[in-house]
Design a protein around this motif. Sequence first.
Motif, PDB file in Angstrom:
ATOM      1  N   TYR A  30       0.812  -1.219   0.000  1.00  0.00           N
ATOM      2  CA  TYR A  30       0.000   0.000   0.000  1.00  0.00           C
ATOM      3  C   TYR A  30       0.850   1.275   0.000  1.00  0.00           C
ATOM      4  O   TYR A  30       0.443   2.295  -0.557  1.00  0.00           O
ATOM      5  N   GLY A  31       2.000   1.240   0.624  1.00  0.00           N
ATOM      6  CA  GLY A  31       2.855   2.427   0.690  1.00  0.00           C
ATOM      7  C   GLY A  31       3.853   2.461  -0.453  1.00  0.00           C
ATOM      8  O   GLY A  31       4.466   1.443  -0.791  1.00  0.00           O
ATOM      9  N   LYS A  32       4.040   3.639  -1.050  1.00  0.00           N
ATOM     10  CA  LYS A  32       5.016   3.813  -2.122  1.00  0.00           C
ATOM     11  C   LYS A  32       6.073   4.827  -1.682  1.00  0.00           C
ATOM     12  O   LYS A  32       5.761   5.811  -1.004  1.00  0.00           O
ATOM     13  N   SER A  33       7.318   4.580  -2.062  1.00  0.00           N
ATOM     14  CA  SER A  33       8.400   5.481  -1.657  1.00  0.00           C
ATOM     15  C   SER A  33       8.152   6.884  -2.186  1.00  0.00           C
ATOM     16  O   SER A  33       7.832   7.058  -3.366  1.00  0.00           O
ATOM     17  N   PRO A  34       8.312   7.908  -1.337  1.00  0.00           N
ATOM     18  CA  PRO A  34       8.131   9.296  -1.781  1.00  0.00           C
ATOM     19  C   PRO A  34       9.050   9.612  -2.960  1.00  0.00           C
ATOM     20  O   PRO A  34      10.219   9.210  -2.988  1.00  0.00           O
ATOM     21  N   GLY A  35       8.492  10.324  -3.927  1.00  0.00           N
ATOM     22  CA  GLY A  35       9.287  10.709  -5.088  1.00  0.00           C
ATOM     23  C   GLY A  35       9.384   9.643  -6.155  1.00  0.00           C
ATOM     24  O   GLY A  35       9.961   9.875  -7.224  1.00  0.00           O
ATOM     25  N   TYR A  36       8.856   8.454  -5.885  1.00  0.00           N
ATOM     26  CA  TYR A  36       8.853   7.359  -6.858  1.00  0.00           C
ATOM     27  C   TYR A  36      10.240   7.122  -7.468  1.00  0.00           C
ATOM     28  O   TYR A  36      10.440   7.228  -8.684  1.00  0.00           O
ATOM     29  N   PRO A  37      11.239   6.778  -6.658  1.00  0.00           N
ATOM     30  CA  PRO A  37      12.588   6.573  -7.190  1.00  0.00           C
ATOM     31  C   PRO A  37      12.672   5.329  -8.073  1.00  0.00           C
ATOM     32  O   PRO A  37      11.844   4.412  -7.978  1.00  0.00           O
ATOM     33  N   ASP A  38      13.683   5.289  -8.934  1.00  0.00           N
ATOM     34  CA  ASP A  38      13.925   4.103  -9.733  1.00  0.00           C
ATOM     35  C   ASP A  38      14.245   2.913  -8.829  1.00  0.00           C
ATOM     36  O   ASP A  38      14.866   3.058  -7.769  1.00  0.00           O
ATOM     37  N   ALA A  39      13.824   1.734  -9.275  1.00  0.00           N
ATOM     38  CA  ALA A  39      14.173   0.499  -8.580  1.00  0.00           C
ATOM     39  C   ALA A  39      15.568   0.058  -9.004  1.00  0.00           C
ATOM     40  O   ALA A  39      16.047   0.414 -10.087  1.00  0.00           O
ATOM     41  N   PRO A  40      16.250  -0.705  -8.152  1.00  0.00           N
ATOM     42  CA  PRO A  40      17.565  -1.236  -8.547  1.00  0.00           C
ATOM     43  C   PRO A  40      17.463  -2.037  -9.841  1.00  0.00           C
ATOM     44  O   PRO A  40      16.470  -2.747 -10.073  1.00  0.00           O
ATOM     45  N   VAL A  41      18.467  -1.920 -10.680  1.00  0.00           N
ATOM     46  CA  VAL A  41      18.485  -2.651 -11.945  1.00  0.00           C
ATOM     47  C   VAL A  41      18.998  -4.063 -11.682  1.00  0.00           C
ATOM     48  O   VAL A  41      20.134  -4.263 -11.247  1.00  0.00           O
ATOM     49  N   VAL A  42      18.138  -5.042 -11.923  1.00  0.00           N
ATOM     50  CA  VAL A  42      18.527  -6.441 -11.737  1.00  0.00           C
ATOM     51  C   VAL A  42      18.640  -7.170 -13.070  1.00  0.00           C
ATOM     52  O   VAL A  42      19.178  -8.275 -13.127  1.00  0.00           O
ATOM     53  N   ASP A  43      18.140  -6.568 -14.126  1.00  0.00           N
ATOM     54  CA  ASP A  43      18.226  -7.157 -15.468  1.00  0.00           C
ATOM     55  C   ASP A  43      18.490  -6.031 -16.460  1.00  0.00           C
ATOM     56  O   ASP A  43      17.583  -5.319 -16.867  1.00  0.00           O
ATOM     57  N   GLU A  44      19.757  -5.876 -16.837  1.00  0.00           N
ATOM     58  CA  GLU A  44      20.138  -4.759 -17.707  1.00  0.00           C
ATOM     59  C   GLU A  44      19.580  -4.890 -19.112  1.00  0.00           C
ATOM     60  O   GLU A  44      19.586  -3.909 -19.874  1.00  0.00           O
ATOM     61  N   SER A  45      19.085  -6.053 -19.473  1.00  0.00           N
ATOM     62  CA  SER A  45      18.516  -6.231 -20.812  1.00  0.00           C
ATOM     63  C   SER A  45      17.090  -5.713 -20.913  1.00  0.00           C
ATOM     64  O   SER A  45      16.521  -5.652 -22.007  1.00  0.00           O
ATOM     65  N   GLN A  46      16.490  -5.358 -19.763  1.00  0.00           N
ATOM     66  CA  GLN A  46      15.095  -4.932 -19.746  1.00  0.00           C
ATOM     67  C   GLN A  46      14.965  -3.495 -19.263  1.00  0.00           C
ATOM     68  O   GLN A  46      15.686  -3.078 -18.338  1.00  0.00           O
ATOM     69  N   PRO A  47      14.045  -2.710 -19.845  1.00  0.00           N
ATOM     70  CA  PRO A  47      13.862  -1.322 -19.394  1.00  0.00           C
ATOM     71  C   PRO A  47      13.130  -1.222 -18.066  1.00  0.00           C
ATOM     72  O   PRO A  47      13.270  -0.229 -17.355  1.00  0.00           O
ATOM     73  N   TRP A  48      12.333  -2.244 -17.735  1.00  0.00           N
ATOM     74  CA  TRP A  48      11.481  -2.171 -16.544  1.00  0.00           C
ATOM     75  C   TRP A  48      11.956  -3.191 -15.526  1.00  0.00           C
ATOM     76  O   TRP A  48      12.195  -4.351 -15.846  1.00  0.00           O
ATOM     77  N   GLN A  49      12.068  -2.748 -14.284  1.00  0.00           N
ATOM     78  CA  GLN A  49      12.657  -3.551 -13.224  1.00  0.00           C
ATOM     79  C   GLN A  49      11.650  -3.816 -12.091  1.00  0.00           C
ATOM     80  O   GLN A  49      10.745  -3.013 -11.879  1.00  0.00           O
ATOM     81  N   PRO A  50      11.813  -4.940 -11.376  1.00  0.00           N
ATOM     82  CA  PRO A  50      10.933  -5.197 -10.223  1.00  0.00           C
ATOM     83  C   PRO A  50      11.045  -4.059  -9.213  1.00  0.00           C
ATOM     84  O   PRO A  50      12.121  -3.762  -8.710  1.00  0.00           O
ATOM     85  N   GLY A  51       9.923  -3.442  -8.910  1.00  0.00           N
ATOM     86  CA  GLY A  51       9.944  -2.243  -8.060  1.00  0.00           C
ATOM     87  C   GLY A  51       9.727  -2.509  -6.593  1.00  0.00           C
ATOM     88  O   GLY A  51       9.595  -1.558  -5.804  1.00  0.00           O
ATOM     89  N   GLY A  52       9.717  -3.786  -6.191  1.00  0.00           N
ATOM     90  CA  GLY A  52       9.409  -4.139  -4.810  1.00  0.00           C
ATOM     91  C   GLY A  52      10.131  -3.331  -3.750  1.00  0.00           C
ATOM     92  O   GLY A  52       9.500  -2.902  -2.766  1.00  0.00           O
ATOM     93  N   PRO A  53      11.446  -3.088  -3.879  1.00  0.00           N
ATOM     94  CA  PRO A  53      12.130  -2.315  -2.838  1.00  0.00           C
ATOM     95  C   PRO A  53      11.549  -0.921  -2.627  1.00  0.00           C
ATOM     96  O   PRO A  53      11.762  -0.311  -1.579  1.00  0.00           O
ATOM     97  N   CYS A  54      10.809  -0.431  -3.618  1.00  0.00           N
ATOM     98  CA  CYS A  54      10.259   0.925  -3.528  1.00  0.00           C
ATOM     99  C   CYS A  54       8.808   0.970  -3.045  1.00  0.00           C
ATOM    100  O   CYS A  54       8.285   2.064  -2.818  1.00  0.00           O
TER     101      CYS A  54
END
Length: 576
Positions: free
Chosen positions: A214-238
Motif C-alpha cells: 500500500y505504501g510507495k516510496s516518496p518521489g517514486y525513485p527508480d528500482a535497482p536494476v537487476v536485469d540490464e537487458s530490460q527497461p522495466w525492473q521489479p519495483g518491490g524495494p520501492c
Amino acid sequence: MSIVQSNRPWWKNATVYQIYPASFQDSNGDGFGDLRGILSRLDYLRDLGVDAIWVCPFYDSPQDDLGYDVRNYEDVYRPYGTVADVEALIEGCHEQGMRFITDLVINHTSDQHEWFKESRSSKDNPKRTWYHWHPGRIIDGKRVPPNNWRSSFKGSAWQWDELTQEYYLHLFGKSMPDLNHENSDLRQAVYNSAIRFWLEKGVDGFRIDTMTIYGKSPGYPDAPVVDESQPWQPGGPCYRNKDRTYQVHREIHDQLLSNYGGAQKLITVGEFGSISDLDLALKYVSAKECRIGMGLQFETVLLGFDMCQFDLSPFTLADFKRTHAKWQQFIEGTDGWTSVFLENHDIPRSITRFGSDAPEFRERSAKMLATFCATSTSTLFIYQGQEIAMTNVPKEWPIEEYKDQNTQNYWNQLKAEGADEKRLANAMANIQKLARDNSRTPMQWSGSAHAGFTTPEAEPWMRVNDDYSKYNVASQQNDPNSVLSFYRLVLALRKKYIDLFAAGTFSLVDEENHKTVVFVKRFHDQAALVVCNFTSSSVAYSVPEEFHSIEPLLSNVDTSSPGALAPYEARVHVKG
C-alpha cells in the motif's frame, strides 16, 4: 515446548475452503458460476468438514482481472448475483455452522470505479490525489514514465493518460490503478466502502489481497536494476513493507475490526507475497501489533518461479522441506500465527507441481499431499477441486483456451517480439506448468455435460478440464477409497487431534533425505509422526524408536510395509 494457545480463536483451528466464484457452480445456465450456485453446495462443504469458506471477489467489476479490478465495493457483479444473494449466502453459511470470508482488494481499483473517473477528470479534482499521478520525465527529448518500475502483468507500471497529460501508477494491469493511501480521505472512503459495508452484512473476516504494497516510496525513485537487458525492473524495494502499509493495517484494526469482535471473532489473513524474512512477517501478524491475524506464505508454493511470471527454475525436495519447516516453526515462541496451503487461484495445481498427475499415481499423491497439509501446524486452506484431485489443464490445449490476461499478455508480447517457434514452444511449456488458468477451470461435479458446472446448453466461461468424466464429485461421493472420502477422513482426524495438528510444535526428521518428508508434531503429552514419500518409487524407511510400537492411525495405501514406503505413501502415527 508446545505453542501456547490457551484461548485460541476459532480461525486458528479452522480449515478454510477457497472458492473462485466464476468456476464453482452456475445456478442459472449463463456459463458463469454464481452466488446462488455456492449456496446450493453448502451441504457438500459442510460434509467435507470445512469450517469457513473464502469467496474470491464477487464485487461489481469489468472483470479485466476476474474481479480483482473492483468497480464498486458495495455492489455485486451481476452474473454472480446481488447484494441480497451475498446476504443469503452469509446466512446459509452460519446456519450450517460455517463462517464466510471475502476478499479485501484495496491496493487498487478498476479504472471504471467512480473514484478514478473523478480523479482522471482534471488535475484539480478533489480526488486527484486518491491515485498516483505524475507528469513523467523527459529523457533525450522524449517523455518517459516517472520511473523504471515493472508491472506484475508486464511492461511499465505507469500508463499515460491523454486527458490530463499525466501518468498513473498500476502495479498490475493498466485498467487497475493503484490507490494512494497517503491520502487520509481516501483511506476513510476505503474503510467505509470496502470493509464496514460488508462487516455490517455479517462477514466473518477478510483475506487481504496484496497486503504488503500500500505504501510507495516518496518521489517514486527508480528500482535497482537487476536485469540490464530490460527497461522495466521489479519495483518491490520501492513499495513493499513501507511504514504506511503498517499504518493502514493498524487503522483497519483499531477503527473497524475491533468494533466487530476483533481477533476473537474475525479472521484476517493477508497475502505475504514475496516475504521470506520471519522478523518482517511478524511485524504484520504479531498479536500485540494489532494488524493481521496471519499471512499466506508463498515461499514454498512459489519454489522455482515468481508470481505472474513464466520462468521456471529447478528446485529440490530439500528446498520444499526447508521452507515449509521455516514457516511451521515461525510461530514457536512468538505471538504470531501461520497458515498452510498448496493451491489457490494464482498458482498451479499441487498434484501437478508437487505430486504426480500420472494416472497410476494421481489419486495416491493427492492423498499424500492432503495428509501433509492437514497435519501441519497452522490454519489450513484448501482450494476448490483440490479435494477431488483436480490437476493442471491438458498440455494439448491451445493458447486460446487460456483466459487470464497475464497469460495472454505474456504470449502476445512474445508474438510482438517476433519469437521463433522454439521460443514459443518453450513459452507454451512454461504456461502449461505455471499459468494461473490451471487452477481456474470449472469445478467438476459430475460426469455429465460440462461436468455439472452449468447446464448442458450453456457455454462455460472457461473450458472444463477434459478429465471430468473420471474425476468428479459424483463419482467419488460414495466411494470409500476416493480422494474425496480421504479428504473427509483426514480433516476429521485433524479435528479429533486439533491441538496436536493445529498448534503442535514441528520438527523435521531425516532432513537430508531427498525422497521423503518426515516430521514429528508435539502438544503436551501428545505426539504424531507424519511420513510422506514424495517420489514414484518405493523408499526404504525405519520408524523412529519412539513410535516403534504404534501402528499407523492413517495411511493412503491398503497395506503399509514396516520396512518401506510405497510410491507417494503417507502415514500418520499418533500417541498420547
